[in-house]
Design a protein around this motif. Sequence first.
Motif, mmCIF file in Angstrom:
data_model
loop_
_atom_site.group_PDB
_atom_site.id
_atom_site.type_symbol
_atom_site.label_atom_id
_atom_site.label_comp_id
_atom_site.label_asym_id
_atom_site.label_seq_id
_atom_site.Cartn_x
_atom_site.Cartn_y
_atom_site.Cartn_z
ATOM 1 N N ALA A 73 38.330 22.822 57.659
ATOM 2 C CA ALA A 73 37.730 23.711 56.655
ATOM 3 C C ALA A 73 36.521 24.358 57.297
ATOM 4 O O ALA A 73 35.638 23.665 57.808
ATOM 5 N N MET A 74 36.515 25.681 57.301
ATOM 6 C CA MET A 74 35.358 26.403 57.862
ATOM 7 C C MET A 74 35.456 27.874 57.479
ATOM 8 O O MET A 74 36.468 28.288 56.899
ATOM 9 N N ASP A 75 34.432 28.625 57.818
ATOM 10 C CA ASP A 75 34.471 30.043 57.501
ATOM 11 C C ASP A 75 35.504 30.742 58.389
ATOM 12 O O ASP A 75 35.848 30.240 59.462
ATOM 13 N N LEU A 76 36.016 31.891 57.918
ATOM 14 C CA LEU A 76 37.174 32.487 58.591
ATOM 15 C C LEU A 76 36.940 32.820 60.051
ATOM 16 O O LEU A 76 37.824 32.629 60.887
ATOM 17 N N ASP A 77 35.722 33.268 60.384
ATOM 18 C CA ASP A 77 35.473 33.633 61.782
ATOM 19 C C ASP A 77 35.391 32.400 62.669
ATOM 20 O O ASP A 77 35.788 32.425 63.826
ATOM 21 N N MET A 78 34.883 31.319 62.106
ATOM 22 C CA MET A 78 34.851 30.058 62.867
ATOM 23 C C MET A 78 36.283 29.564 63.075
ATOM 24 O O MET A 78 36.628 29.050 64.134
ATOM 25 N N TYR A 79 37.106 29.741 62.042
ATOM 26 C CA TYR A 79 38.503 29.273 62.140
ATOM 27 C C TYR A 79 39.267 30.072 63.191
ATOM 28 O O TYR A 79 40.132 29.560 63.878
ATOM 29 N N HIS B 264 37.887 31.570 65.791
ATOM 30 C CA HIS B 264 37.250 31.565 67.109
ATOM 31 C C HIS B 264 38.173 30.893 68.127
ATOM 32 O O HIS B 264 38.807 29.878 67.819
ATOM 33 N N PRO B 265 38.252 31.469 69.339
ATOM 34 C CA PRO B 265 39.169 30.885 70.332
ATOM 35 C C PRO B 265 38.933 29.392 70.577
ATOM 36 O O PRO B 265 39.871 28.655 70.864
ATOM 37 N N SER B 266 37.685 28.949 70.453
ATOM 38 C CA SER B 266 37.431 27.524 70.717
ATOM 39 C C SER B 266 38.091 26.668 69.642
ATOM 40 O O SER B 266 38.657 25.610 69.928
ATOM 41 N N THR B 267 38.065 27.138 68.382
ATOM 42 C CA THR B 267 38.718 26.377 67.309
ATOM 43 C C THR B 267 40.228 26.365 67.524
ATOM 44 O O THR B 267 40.871 25.317 67.419
ATOM 45 N N THR B 268 40.774 27.527 67.848
ATOM 46 C CA THR B 268 42.227 27.605 68.104
ATOM 47 C C THR B 268 42.610 26.621 69.192
ATOM 48 O O THR B 268 43.567 25.857 69.070
ATOM 49 N N GLN B 269 41.830 26.638 70.259
ATOM 50 C CA GLN B 269 42.109 25.762 71.405
ATOM 51 C C GLN B 269 41.964 24.286 71.005
ATOM 52 O O GLN B 269 42.786 23.449 71.375
ATOM 53 N N ASN B 270 40.928 23.995 70.232
ATOM 54 C CA ASN B 270 40.696 22.601 69.831
ATOM 55 C C ASN B 270 41.799 22.099 68.895
ATOM 56 O O ASN B 270 42.201 20.937 68.969
ATOM 57 N N LEU B 271 42.273 22.977 68.016
ATOM 58 C CA LEU B 271 43.370 22.578 67.125
ATOM 59 C C LEU B 271 44.641 22.321 67.935
ATOM 60 O O LEU B 271 45.383 21.378 67.677
ATOM 61 N N CYS C 57 37.555 18.711 57.885
ATOM 62 C CA CYS C 57 37.184 18.564 59.289
ATOM 63 C C CYS C 57 36.495 19.856 59.716
ATOM 64 O O CYS C 57 37.116 20.926 59.718
ATOM 65 N N THR C 58 35.217 19.753 60.042
ATOM 66 C CA THR C 58 34.465 20.955 60.419
ATOM 67 C C THR C 58 34.753 21.325 61.874
ATOM 68 O O THR C 58 35.269 20.503 62.642
ATOM 69 N N ALA C 59 34.363 22.533 62.254
ATOM 70 C CA ALA C 59 34.546 22.983 63.642
ATOM 71 C C ALA C 59 33.824 22.031 64.592
ATOM 72 O O ALA C 59 34.327 21.686 65.665
ATOM 73 N N ASN C 60 32.662 21.576 64.168
ATOM 74 C CA ASN C 60 31.857 20.680 65.002
ATOM 75 C C ASN C 60 32.541 19.335 65.218
ATOM 76 O O ASN C 60 32.694 18.869 66.359
ATOM 77 N N THR C 61 33.015 18.721 64.143
ATOM 78 C CA THR C 61 33.679 17.417 64.270
ATOM 79 C C THR C 61 34.974 17.558 65.065
ATOM 80 O O THR C 61 35.277 16.732 65.926
ATOM 81 N N SER D 244 36.513 36.380 52.448
ATOM 82 C CA SER D 244 37.863 35.958 52.077
ATOM 83 C C SER D 244 38.723 35.909 53.330
ATOM 84 O O SER D 244 38.654 36.808 54.160
ATOM 85 N N GLY D 245 39.507 34.866 53.481
ATOM 86 C CA GLY D 245 40.370 34.743 54.663
ATOM 87 C C GLY D 245 40.859 33.325 54.814
ATOM 88 O O GLY D 245 40.767 32.525 53.867
ATOM 89 N N GLN D 246 41.347 32.991 56.025
ATOM 90 C CA GLN D 246 41.845 31.635 56.244
ATOM 91 C C GLN D 246 40.688 30.718 56.634
ATOM 92 O O GLN D 246 39.873 31.078 57.475
ATOM 93 N N GLY D 247 40.612 29.581 56.026
ATOM 94 C CA GLY D 247 39.521 28.663 56.343
ATOM 95 C C GLY D 247 39.313 27.629 55.254
ATOM 96 O O GLY D 247 38.676 26.606 55.476
ATOM 97 N N ARG D 248 39.840 27.912 54.037
ATOM 98 C CA ARG D 248 39.705 26.937 52.932
ATOM 99 C C ARG D 248 40.476 25.677 53.259
ATOM 100 O O ARG D 248 41.615 25.758 53.714
ATOM 101 N N MET D 249 39.872 24.538 53.006
ATOM 102 C CA MET D 249 40.607 23.292 53.203
ATOM 103 C C MET D 249 41.855 23.302 52.313
ATOM 104 O O MET D 249 41.805 23.812 51.183
#
Length: 398
Positions: free
Chosen positions: A122-128, A130-137, A89-93, A160-165
Amino acid sequence: MTLQGKNILICISGGIAAYKITYLIRDFIKKGAEVQVLMTPSAEHFVSKLTLSTLSKKPVYSDFYSDNGTWNNHVELALWADVILMAPCTANTLAKMVNGMCDNLVLATYMSAKCPVFISPAMDLDMYQHPSTTQNLELAEDFGHQLIPAEFGELASGLSGQGRMAEPETISKIIEEFFSSNKTLTGKTVLITAGPTYEAIDPVRFIGNHSSGKMGFAIAEEAANRGAKVILISGPSAEIAKHQNIEIHRVTSAKEMFTKVFDYYDSVDIAIASAAVADYAPKEIAQEKIKKNDDSLTIELVKNPDILKTMGERKKKQFLVGFALETQNEEENAKGKLAKKNLDMIVLNSLRDDGAGFKGATNKIKILTRDSLTDYSLKSKKEVAKDLLNFVEEQMLK
Ligand code: C5P
């Protein structure tokens, strides 16, 4: 064949982790499931429809219309599914899901679904991060969806970081557990008190405490997952009850909680008092806001009814669970309460333990009965709720 007869709808969005879904499809099929794959248009760049349809043994759709001119009915697809898995699930979806946008077949199907939804971002660590992703999750969890958190490790970007599916084995295990989870409390009614109480001083002020209600809501959610009908009576709390088996009643003061509890108490099988009820309330509530005229102010407090003690006195068939939050002589005090309030078990959390108590997402408990003491490690409140209900079920079978 742990997934025999189960219909799993996998929705793939456009991330590099899409290739891993091929392993997951094989695994689900091996375990007996029927798998239908949908993809967003951008996911088609990452993995071929031919591969996915060969593995799933069904055509794969990414558009409302197929090349042969047929309409891919999103409502039918949604109602067919026993679970929907959004992976990757991407940040966009994710953002579109929680905002009600449905400009592709995946989103329209998701919005038409009534079944449980699992989200594996699943997304890159900075996208994961990002406050909008946190809020959306968080929003997705509030909708009642189950999050399968991204894992830490090397990412496609080279960072390297959190974001791997989550790995396909992890996802598969979660889906299997979901289908195998025993509905051990089917036919039982569970009453749960949660949160703090607010005792009014005047129209603007109150006496309260730091209870968040998180523990009680987690127990309610777990009991509902196990098939129980849950009556959740909560003081002021920001928590939201997600499961449809939970009937929530919101109250403010201890007296209101008392009245609500005894509207239901006689008919329940299990009662769990996790609320942090104020022991005292102002004798009189000022009709107008109290002015700051004098250097000191005395408010006379009177004792609130002890809801749990009254439940103990009126106990017939109910299995009764109390909580004790202690700062000293913990076990001794908890044992005393167990006897005094006529409880079947008491859950002790000590304010001395790091990570235990009111506001956080974790708790560390001991469970005491008349003749046993069980010590648990520090866990998420969700896991604590599982331990607690496992214990209740064992005791009820004795
Ligand atoms: O006696 P104490 O307040 O420490 O006991 C805590 C337990 O009693 C908790 O389970 C709490 O929910 C319950 N309780 C109650 N009504 C009160 C005070 C506490 O139900 N007025």
